[in-house]
Design a protein around this motif. Structure first.
Motif, mmCIF file in Angstrom:
data_model
loop_
_atom_site.group_PDB
_atom_site.id
_atom_site.type_symbol
_atom_site.label_atom_id
_atom_site.label_comp_id
_atom_site.label_asym_id
_atom_site.label_seq_id
_atom_site.Cartn_x
_atom_site.Cartn_y
_atom_site.Cartn_z
ATOM 1 N N ARG A 306 0.814 -1.214 0.000
ATOM 2 C CA ARG A 306 0.000 0.000 0.000
ATOM 3 C C ARG A 306 0.847 1.263 0.000
ATOM 4 N NH1 ARG A 306 -2.724 -4.095 1.408
ATOM 5 N NH2 ARG A 306 -5.006 -4.208 1.375
ATOM 6 N N LEU A 307 2.057 1.145 0.510
ATOM 7 C CA LEU A 307 3.000 2.265 0.467
ATOM 8 C C LEU A 307 3.728 2.358 -0.873
ATOM 9 C CD1 LEU A 307 4.480 1.840 4.048
ATOM 10 C CD2 LEU A 307 3.285 3.890 3.227
ATOM 11 N N HIS A 308 3.374 1.451 -1.800
ATOM 12 C CA HIS A 308 3.982 1.392 -3.135
ATOM 13 C C HIS A 308 5.485 1.124 -3.064
ATOM 14 C CE1 HIS A 308 0.173 2.791 -4.744
ATOM 15 N NE2 HIS A 308 0.186 3.744 -3.829
ATOM 16 N N GLU A 309 5.868 0.328 -2.077
ATOM 17 C CA GLU A 309 7.263 -0.086 -1.934
ATOM 18 C C GLU A 309 7.358 -1.559 -2.302
ATOM 19 O OE1 GLU A 309 9.052 1.026 1.750
ATOM 20 O OE2 GLU A 309 8.072 2.998 1.795
ATOM 21 N N ALA A 310 7.152 -1.831 -3.581
ATOM 22 C CA ALA A 310 7.066 -3.214 -4.043
ATOM 23 C C ALA A 310 8.346 -3.993 -3.767
ATOM 24 C CB ALA A 310 6.751 -3.243 -5.536
ATOM 25 N N GLY A 311 9.490 -3.372 -4.015
ATOM 26 C CA GLY A 311 10.758 -4.070 -3.802
ATOM 27 C C GLY A 311 10.931 -4.497 -2.362
ATOM 28 N N ARG A 312 10.663 -3.592 -1.431
ATOM 29 C CA ARG A 312 10.789 -3.919 -0.011
ATOM 30 C C ARG A 312 9.765 -4.971 0.399
ATOM 31 N NH1 ARG A 312 10.427 0.897 3.848
ATOM 32 N NH2 ARG A 312 10.938 -0.783 5.330
ATOM 33 N N ALA A 313 8.562 -4.871 -0.166
ATOM 34 C CA ALA A 313 7.529 -5.862 0.149
ATOM 35 C C ALA A 313 7.985 -7.264 -0.250
ATOM 36 C CB ALA A 313 6.224 -5.507 -0.555
ATOM 37 N N LEU A 314 8.569 -7.391 -1.434
ATOM 38 C CA LEU A 314 9.013 -8.699 -1.908
ATOM 39 C C LEU A 314 10.218 -9.199 -1.123
ATOM 40 C CD1 LEU A 314 8.552 -8.097 -5.732
ATOM 41 C CD2 LEU A 314 7.100 -9.460 -4.211
ATOM 42 N N GLU A 315 11.118 -8.297 -0.754
ATOM 43 C CA GLU A 315 12.261 -8.688 0.080
ATOM 44 C C GLU A 315 11.781 -9.194 1.437
ATOM 45 O OE1 GLU A 315 14.823 -5.344 0.358
ATOM 46 O OE2 GLU A 315 15.407 -5.389 -1.769
ATOM 47 N N PHE A 316 10.825 -8.491 2.026
ATOM 48 C CA PHE A 316 10.312 -8.888 3.330
ATOM 49 C C PHE A 316 9.582 -10.225 3.221
ATOM 50 C CE2 PHE A 316 7.636 -8.884 7.058
ATOM 51 C CZ PHE A 316 8.420 -8.287 8.031
ATOM 52 N N ALA A 317 8.803 -10.389 2.166
ATOM 53 C CA ALA A 317 8.057 -11.636 1.980
ATOM 54 C C ALA A 317 8.997 -12.829 1.877
ATOM 55 C CB ALA A 317 7.178 -11.542 0.740
ATOM 56 N N ALA A 318 10.170 -12.620 1.311
ATOM 57 C CA ALA A 318 11.125 -13.722 1.143
ATOM 58 C C ALA A 318 11.638 -14.242 2.481
ATOM 59 C CB ALA A 318 12.300 -13.268 0.279
ATOM 60 N N THR A 319 11.464 -13.467 3.563
ATOM 61 C CA THR A 319 11.936 -13.894 4.885
ATOM 62 C C THR A 319 10.876 -14.696 5.645
ATOM 63 O OG1 THR A 319 11.155 -11.907 6.074
ATOM 64 C CG2 THR A 319 13.318 -11.782 4.998
ATOM 65 N N ILE A 320 9.658 -14.784 5.106
ATOM 66 C CA ILE A 320 8.552 -15.464 5.801
ATOM 67 C C ILE A 320 8.536 -16.936 5.408
ATOM 68 C CG2 ILE A 320 6.063 -15.502 6.181
ATOM 69 C CD1 ILE A 320 5.991 -12.545 5.372
ATOM 70 N N ASP A 321 8.455 -17.802 6.381
ATOM 71 C CA ASP A 321 8.449 -19.247 6.134
ATOM 72 C C ASP A 321 7.139 -19.640 5.442
ATOM 73 O OD1 ASP A 321 8.478 -21.993 6.180
ATOM 74 O OD2 ASP A 321 8.738 -22.184 8.346
#
Length: 404
Positions: A306-321
């Motif tokens: 929602r903050l339009h930070e797609a790159g950070r969103a995908l990086e963060f998602a990669a840390t979730i099991d």
């Protein structure tokens, strides 16, 4: 042997039952006898005359093609439709306490059982099931609070709050925002009447989401935080019942803050929710929140999208099991996959976006085939894909009835 294609009569019966119409009631609506209806539904009599077919379809609240065309029939049957939204609106417009005829006893155990069933249907993203049964449950719960004993009063009010919350949540999914706001407001006023913290916390989440949908983001955040402050001390004394609801208030505020581009507040609210989650067992879940570490983490992804930070969103998602995500409800999993689809679309990673949207459809078909949000993603991907991804999107769009 392949199953025979459903005939028009079987579709008439399906929609009659989905509309909760008895045989005689429906036969009277179309000016025919119950024996005529029985023959139609068994396929012994065809609906060949267009005026009669249209009369039957009109009484059922569907397009005639939903009865005669197999593709249109499948599309229509899988989604909540305008008639069901109107039925929920009508239920919100009834006031059983005004009529002496509505004074009969309604058992609290029965409505609790039905509310639990609809909660499970919601968590499984079976929204058509919720829509079919919710108006009757709303009526029953409204009557129950009028006649309940003192010992069952809190339980009855909790069911009524739950019905209003379900109505609001589902209407928000299908962007009937004004009616969703009405349902959420009813939940709040019901909770205030009983002054029960559990009910107030659940109602507040609904009100905050409804406020957000109508652009009242500051008010939504303030309402969530006011409730969190109100319940703080009681939560410390009663963590088992209240801590998950307390944490969800901060998650709601985080998502709302992200929607108004307030990254700092969104992060602060996420940190408060994480602190609550760390006080719980890793897979703790109560009151249909599925609150816990995984839910907090996937809400952070949602906030970053929602903050339009797609790159950070995908990086963060990669840390979730992924295994912990798979333990969540179908509704939660599908919404997380829709967030990832949006993030990949924002980042121009269209092939991955298509793959994730396909996974969301497998997990919860109604989330992709019926929701306006998913339809928007489908249209975007129809315009931005080529080759096999484009063919995959086209097949999904066809199942959803979406065109470019």
């Amino acid at each position: 042997m392949a199953e025979a294609t459903p005939h028009v009569g079987s579709r008439v019966r399906y929609w009659r039952l989905r509309r909760n119409l008895g045989r005689k009631q429906f036969a009277d609506m179309v000016g025919r006898s119950t024996s005529w209806l029985d023959k139609v539904e068994k396929g012994e009599r065809e609906l060949t005359r267009l005026p009669l077919l249209e009369r039957v379809a009109d009484a059922l609240g569907v397009d005639p093609a939903a009865l005669t065309d197999s593709i249109q029939a499948a599309r229509t049957a899988q989604c909540v439709d305008a008639a069901e939204v109107q039925a929920i609106r009508s239920a919100l417009g009834r006031y059983p306490g005004l009529s002496a005829r509505d004074s009969g006893r309604v058992g609290v155990v029965g409505i609790q059982r039905q509310a639990a069933y609809l909660d499970q249907a919601w968590l499984s993203s079976h929204f058509a099931v919720v829509a079919r049964h919710l108006p009757q449950l709303m009526d029953d719960a409204q009557r129950a609070v009028l006649v309940t004993t003192a010992a069952e009063q809190v339980a009855a009010y909790r069911v009524l709050v739950t019905t209003y919350r379900l109505a609001s949540s589902m209407l928000l999914k299908f962007e009937a925002n004004d009616v969703a706001w009405l349902a959420a407001d009813r939940a709040m006023h019901t909770a205030l009447r009983i002054d029960d913290t559990w009910s107030l916390a659940r109602a507040t989440r609904s009100v905050a989401r409804a406020m957000t949908s109508t652009g009242q983001r500051d008010e939504a955040i303030a309402t969530s935080l006011d409730m969190a402050d109100r319940m703080h001390d009681e939560t410390n004394r009663n963590e088992q019942e209240l801590l998950s609801l307390y944490g969800m208030l901060y998650l709601s505020a985080s998502i709302t803050a992200a929607g108004q581009d307030d990254a700092r507040l969104a992060r602060d609210m996420h940190d408060e929710a994480m602190a609550a989650a760390l006080r719980l067992q890793p897979h703790h879940r109560t009151h249909q929140t599925f609150f816990g570490l995984t839910n907090v983490l996937i809400h952070r992804v949602s906030a970053l999208v929602r903050l339009h930070e797609a790159g950070r969103a995908l990086e963060f998602a990669a840390t979730i099991d992924p295994a912990t995500v798979a333990a969540l409800s179908a509704e939660r999993q599908a919404n997380y996959l829709l967030d990832l689809t949006e993030a990949n679309t924002q980042a121009g990673r269209y092939r991955e976006a298509v793959r994730l949207l396909g996974r969301a459809e497998l997990v919860a078909p109604e989330e992709v085939r019926c929701r306006p949000l998913a339809h928007g993603l489908l249209r975007s991907l129809l315009h931005n894909t080529t080759g096999e991804p484009a063919r995959m999107v086209k097949r999904m769009a066809d199942r959803a009835g979406v065109t470019a």
